[in-house]
Design an enzyme around this catalytic site. Structure first.
Site, PDB file in Angstrom:
ATOM      1  N   ASP A 101       0.841  -1.197   0.000  1.00  0.00           N
ATOM      2  CA  ASP A 101       0.000   0.000   0.000  1.00  0.00           C
ATOM      3  C   ASP A 101       0.878   1.250   0.000  1.00  0.00           C
ATOM      4  OD1 ASP A 101      -2.283   1.901   1.067  1.00  0.00           O
ATOM      5  OD2 ASP A 101      -3.290   0.012   0.635  1.00  0.00           O
ATOM      6  N   ASP A 102       0.368   2.319   0.527  1.00  0.00           N
ATOM      7  CA  ASP A 102       0.996   3.645   0.495  1.00  0.00           C
ATOM      8  C   ASP A 102       2.403   3.643   1.122  1.00  0.00           C
ATOM      9  OD1 ASP A 102       1.316   6.331   0.355  1.00  0.00           O
ATOM     10  OD2 ASP A 102      -0.414   6.850   1.594  1.00  0.00           O
TER      11      ASP A 102
ATOM     12  N   ARG B 187      -6.182  15.928   4.124  1.00  0.00           N
ATOM     13  CA  ARG B 187      -5.116  14.929   4.271  1.00  0.00           C
ATOM     14  C   ARG B 187      -3.797  15.469   3.692  1.00  0.00           C
ATOM     15  NH1 ARG B 187      -3.870   8.843   2.528  1.00  0.00           N
ATOM     16  NH2 ARG B 187      -3.815   7.938   4.563  1.00  0.00           N
TER      17      ARG B 187
ATOM     18  N   LYS C  11      -4.089  -0.711  -6.663  1.00  0.00           N
ATOM     19  CA  LYS C  11      -5.141  -0.048  -5.870  1.00  0.00           C
ATOM     20  C   LYS C  11      -5.016   1.445  -6.159  1.00  0.00           C
ATOM     21  CE  LYS C  11      -6.463   0.651  -1.004  1.00  0.00           C
ATOM     22  NZ  LYS C  11      -6.024   0.340   0.366  1.00  0.00           N
ATOM     23  N   TRP C  12      -6.030   1.999  -6.817  1.00  0.00           N
ATOM     24  CA  TRP C  12      -6.006   3.404  -7.265  1.00  0.00           C
ATOM     25  C   TRP C  12      -6.823   4.220  -6.273  1.00  0.00           C
ATOM     26  CZ3 TRP C  12      -5.141   5.305 -12.708  1.00  0.00           C
ATOM     27  CH2 TRP C  12      -5.524   6.638 -12.878  1.00  0.00           C
ATOM     28  N   ASP C  13      -6.146   5.034  -5.495  1.00  0.00           N
ATOM     29  CA  ASP C  13      -6.809   5.751  -4.403  1.00  0.00           C
ATOM     30  C   ASP C  13      -7.116   7.198  -4.783  1.00  0.00           C
ATOM     31  OD1 ASP C  13      -7.827   6.065  -1.853  1.00  0.00           O
ATOM     32  OD2 ASP C  13      -6.079   5.212  -0.862  1.00  0.00           O
ATOM     33  N   MET C  14      -7.944   7.840  -3.977  1.00  0.00           N
ATOM     34  CA  MET C  14      -8.306   9.255  -4.194  1.00  0.00           C
ATOM     35  C   MET C  14      -8.821   9.751  -2.850  1.00  0.00           C
ATOM     36  SD  MET C  14     -11.107  11.397  -4.708  1.00  0.00           S
ATOM     37  CE  MET C  14     -11.622  12.727  -5.743  1.00  0.00           C
ATOM     38  N   ASN C  15      -7.980  10.523  -2.169  1.00  0.00           N
ATOM     39  CA  ASN C  15      -8.250  10.755  -0.754  1.00  0.00           C
ATOM     40  C   ASN C  15      -8.751  12.134  -0.368  1.00  0.00           C
ATOM     41  OD1 ASN C  15      -7.949   8.396   0.903  1.00  0.00           O
ATOM     42  ND2 ASN C  15      -5.900   8.256   0.046  1.00  0.00           N
TER      43      ASN C  15
ATOM     44  N   CYS D 113     -10.429   3.036  -5.123  1.00  0.00           N
ATOM     45  CA  CYS D 113     -10.595   3.335  -3.704  1.00  0.00           C
ATOM     46  C   CYS D 113     -10.642   4.843  -3.616  1.00  0.00           C
ATOM     47  CB  CYS D 113      -9.388   2.773  -2.956  1.00  0.00           C
ATOM     48  SG  CYS D 113      -9.281   3.285  -1.226  1.00  0.00           S
TER      49      CYS D 113
ATOM     50  N   ASP E  44     -12.992   2.156   4.368  1.00  0.00           N
ATOM     51  CA  ASP E  44     -11.802   2.060   5.216  1.00  0.00           C
ATOM     52  C   ASP E  44     -12.130   1.387   6.539  1.00  0.00           C
ATOM     53  OD1 ASP E  44     -10.000   3.070   3.483  1.00  0.00           O
ATOM     54  OD2 ASP E  44      -9.839   5.057   4.390  1.00  0.00           O
TER      55      ASP E  44
END
Ligand code: GLA
Length: 751
Positions: free
Chosen positions: A367-368, A445, A478-482, A528, A550
């Site tokens: 992950d990150d 964030r 895993k394509w995130d967007m926070n 995500c 989450d």
């Protein structure tokens, strides 16, 4: 399946073996709605439309004498404001002369085999011989705008697809204020509205409310479809339950700001209008320019909400998910996030992977935290070209190869749409983040949002992400967007186009997702957005699964997954077992309950399995092996909701799966808080073959915490039960005097 136009009655009738959708042209080309619901053989439009005089309702010029026909009372297909209808419009625009009264009239229509893809937008795909599309061309009387309404009917599917396209056919720019995906008018208001609302870590709660005279809106203005409201709404009859009653549901193939407005008029007609949110939306249409609304999926059922969901689930699998992934079984995944957060090295990830692979894991996800100097969430988004070589001395390729050599697939986290203020990318290109003049950017964030309305920014992101993905043999992303969008402005657009930026951003996301996913068709992408901020049909067209939330707590997840299942099939829902006490809510639930809940979707772990004791590791190994036996049923089978966590005792949840060949049935039951003098819950299964016999193959139940001598654990394995017994007499669940209990029963139909 057919679409017919009855010239004499001026009636359009779209039908298949399940539904009919009927419209009629009145007078000089007013397109009105007659009927949508269970299939009709015909409709007598002279009888079914009843005009009566309504004081206060204007008549179009030439029709004033009878005082009967009014746009304000007519059920319409695509209403506008300013010429007699005072209800919510489907389209708003300011013509070149500054006025906004719009009057669209029928010009022509075309019946097309199949269904074309939408311009620049994701949309469903269907084989040409399985669908028919009706395109109705309308023109605004001033001659500046042409509107085309599209209706698709698919063989055997209880749904209609709709979208609309507006084109400037005048000589000067027009300012578009709204272009809904559809409007649906009803004669009455005997409905309740269901929608899915939530927050981060608390997504998609089911809310059901009575309709009131006036306007009720659910919407997002956050730049994403949002945690707060999912782009889905259903109008249901008051007697509608999971398994009975009428439902009119709609969901958008769209990932940005949206609204679903319901108006009950003073004459108790109901209007549902849904599409891109008109709030803060303005689109300048230059001469000859067109704008296309997102596609909407309108599902009808007369057999309750579960049938509605089964229609959505089948549709999503067959017509929304990328074909390659729609029926591909998903691997058991173990993700590093809750196990290590930013604190890992190549060595620690390899150890983490070995421990997971030993127990049966098939895909290890880093992950990150692998790029730039990202040791927390304050930095480095955008610096995808800079590896954190302190953590990964052999690079992504080194780690990926090592995981492969251990016999598992390898996956990686990215967040391509974002940029950290502390990044080389931002230092070099401060204008690449969304911003408005004379305002400081808000942070969420510790990050800003890239201006994806810009082609140069999109080209850079596609290039840099493709380089990362090509640098190793990566199997999963895993394509995130926070974060949500604020200070939404772009330096490259003129002042009269700033109202387009939120929409252009989403179109930009689709563009980069299309380019990246089509360049790497063998990578399994999971979207995500801080969990489920963007769980919608739009993103599912590119990425076949979503990190549902989450929140990994097994109690919270029952409600989140139950609500999500209204629209989205289990194969799209990422659901993982995590450590206890749970990192989001601090609760400790038994491993079996976490497993049963997580196995109801795309199963995995969000924890360090190497840190478990021997006994728990053995349990995990058994669970993974069992999931592998059942995953085809869970990922591709029929999902049936049995007990709602939002209703009844609000303390229990039950659902089941039936395999496509109907031979395997999996029942999951949860009871969260233990009660004194408990009722012994009987669960009534659904959808079985009443005359068949089913043998219990597996029966697992959580254990008593405080052991009661008189409560002997029972085991039903080997018992034979009939389908009628399971459905009508029900199956009694184990009594467990302990919190967070659960039961899993797997049945096999006997030949
Ligand atoms: C978001 C995601 C999490 C995790 C973190 C990483 O919050 O939803 O699953 O990937 O980002 O920063």
């Amino acid at each position: 399946m057919n679409i017919i136009f009855d010239q004499e009655q001026q009636v359009f009738h779209l039908y298949n073996n399940k539904i009919s959708y009927i419209m009629k042209l009145f007078h000089d080309g007013y397109l009105s709605h007659l009927y949508y619901g269970s299939k009709l053989d015909q409709i007598n439009s002279n009888v079914c439309v009843y005009f009566t005089e309504r004081e206060g309702a204007p008549q179009p010029d030439g029709l004033q004498d009878a005082r009967l026909f009014s746009l304000d009372t007519l059920l319409q297909e695509y209403p506008s404001y300013g010429c007699g209808d005072f209800r919510i419009p489907a389209i708003e625009a300011r013509l070149a002369n500054g006025t906004s009264a719009l009057d669209f009239r029928y010009k022509s229509h075309q019946i097309i085999k199949g269904k074309e893809a939408l311009d620049n937008l994701p949309s469903s795909h269907v084989d040409n011989d399985k669908a028919l599309t009706l395109a109705i061309r309308m023109q605004e009387v001033a001659g500046e705008l042409e509107l085309t309404l599209y209706y698709t009917i698919i063989e055997d599917e209880s749904l209609i697809l709709r979208h609309s396209v507006i084109k400037n056919i005048g000589n000067a720019p027009v300012r578009l204020g709204q272009l809904a995906s559809f409007c649906l008018d009803f004669y009455d208001c005997d409905f309740e509205r269901i929608h899915l609302h939530g927050a981060h870590a608390n997504e998609r709660n089911i809310q059901r409310s009575k309709l009131n005279v006036g306007i009720d809106v659910i919407s997002s203005a956050r730049g994403a479809s949002s945690h707060q409201h999912n782009p889905f709404v259903a109008l249901v009859r008051p007697d509608c339950t999971e398994h009975n009653g009428e439902v009119y549901a709609a969901s958008l193939v769209w990932s940005g700001n949206f609204s679903a407005q319901v108006e009950v008029s003073s004459f108790e007609n109901t209007r549902l209008v849904m599409g891109i949110n008109s709030f803060d939306f303005e689109y300048k249409l230059d001469v000859n320019e067109s704008f296309t609304s997102p596609e909407a999926v309108l599902v009808y059922s007369n057999q309750g909400l579960n049938d509605m969901s089964n229609t959505f689930h089948h549709f999503v699998r067959e017509h929304i998910l990328p074909k390659k992934w729609a029926k591909t079984l998903r691997p058991v995944l173990v993700n590093s996030w809750e196990a290590a957060y930013f604190n890992f090295t190549q060595e620690s990830i390899v150890r983490f992977a070995k421990d997971a692979i030993k127990l049966g894991a098939e895909l290890i996800v880093l992950d990150d935290g692998w790029f730039g100097h990202r040791d927390d969430d304050t930095t480095s988004l955008g610096d995808w070209d800079i590896l954190n070589s302190k953590k990964l001395p052999n690079g992504i390729k080194g780690l990926c190869d090592e995981i492969h050599s251990l016999g598992a697939k390898f996956g990686l986290w990215v967040e391509p749409e974002m940029i950290s203020p502390d990044s080389n990318l931002f230092r070099n290109h401060p204008d690449w983040a969304l911003a408005v003049p004379n305002h400081k950017r808000s942070q969420q964030r510790n990050q800003y949002v890239l201006d994806l309305s810009r082609k140069d920014v999109r080209d850079y992101i596609v290039d840099v992400i493709c380089k990362v993905l090509a640098s190793a043999d990566i199997d999963y992303v895993k394509w995130d967007m926070n974060r949500n969008l604020t200070e939404i402005g772009s330096v490259l657009l003129d002042s009269d186009r700033q109202g387009e930026v939120a929409t252009r951003y989403v179109l930009g996301v689709y563009d980069i997702m299309h380019r990246i996913t089509s360049r790497f068709p063998n990578i399994l992408f999971e979207s995500c957005a801080g969990g489920g901020r963007r769980f919608d049909l739009g993103l599912l067209c590119y990425m076949p699964q979503v990190w549902t939330s989450d929140n990994t707590d097994a109690v919270c997840r029952q409600a989140i997954q139950y609500g999500t299942s209204l629209v989205y099939p289990p194969i799209t829902m990422g659901s993982h077992v995590s450590a206890v006490p749970n990192h989001q809510v601090g609760r400790s639930t038994p491993m079996l309950t976490r497993f049963i809940c997580a196995m109801s979707g795309n199963f995995g772990y969000e924890m360090d399995l190497g840190k478990l004791g021997e006994a728990e590791q053995a349990e995990v190994k058994e669970h993974i092996a069992l999931y592998k036996q059942l995953r085809e049923t869970i990922q591709l089978g029929k999902f049936i909701r049995l007990i709602s966590p939002f209703e009844n005792t609000k303390n229990e949840t039950a659902w089941s799966f039936i395999s496509l060949d109907t031979n395997t049935v999996v029942l999951m039951y949860f009871k969260n808080t233990s009660k004194p003098a408990p009722n012994l819950r009987r669960v009534y299964l659904k959808g079985l073959d009443a005359s068949a016999k089913y043998k219990v193959y597996k029966h697992l139940a959580t254990k008593q915490v405080a052991y009661n001598d008189f409560l002997k654990a029972r085991n039903l394995e080997g018992e034979i039960l009939s389908g009628s017994e399971l459905m009508y007499a029900g199956l009694t669940m184990d009594r467990i005097d302990a919190d967070y209990s659960s039961v899993l029963v797997v049945l096999h139909k006997q030949a």
